[in-house]
Design a protein around this motif. Sequence first.
Motif: not given
Length: 156
Positions: A3-11, A38-42, A46-51
């Motif tokens: 799914r697309r990452a959210t700021v909650k996934d940042l840490a 700069d993962i927060e900016a990414q 909308g460029a970051v996805y997580v498993h």
Amino acid sequence: MIRRATVKDLARIQEIAEASYARYVSRIGRRPAPMDADIEAQIGQGAVYVHDGPPPLGYIVFWSEGRDMTLDAVGVAPDASGRGIGKALIGYCESEAARLGLDRVSLYTNAKMTENLSMYPHLGYVETHRQMQDGFDRVFFEKPVQPRSTSTDPTE
């Protein structure tokens, strides 16, 4: 589930980046670029996805540029390594490129990340060139995107 990452996934993503790229610091002689991205900016772009396990077990950063999908980084939590998570994330990037009708997925890795130099060709990527960039010795790869089938015939 990817799914697309959210700021909650940042840490968690930062934790995975640190852990998954730490082994390369001594080889390269400095921190690999994904460790300081700069993962927060990414995420905001909308460029970051997580498993997602949950919690996230891996992440991928990619975006479209012209006719290419640029795959920027992939990281898997060390305790989840060997479970196909990295391959699934890369496959997701490739599927998104196909969905968008793009021509290829492009990426680079560090020449000292020797595991990647054999992994990417195994996944169908072809080395296109090498160059020094931002102080890193980078190896560039690309893979043509397989067009999505538009057939509605379930037997195809």
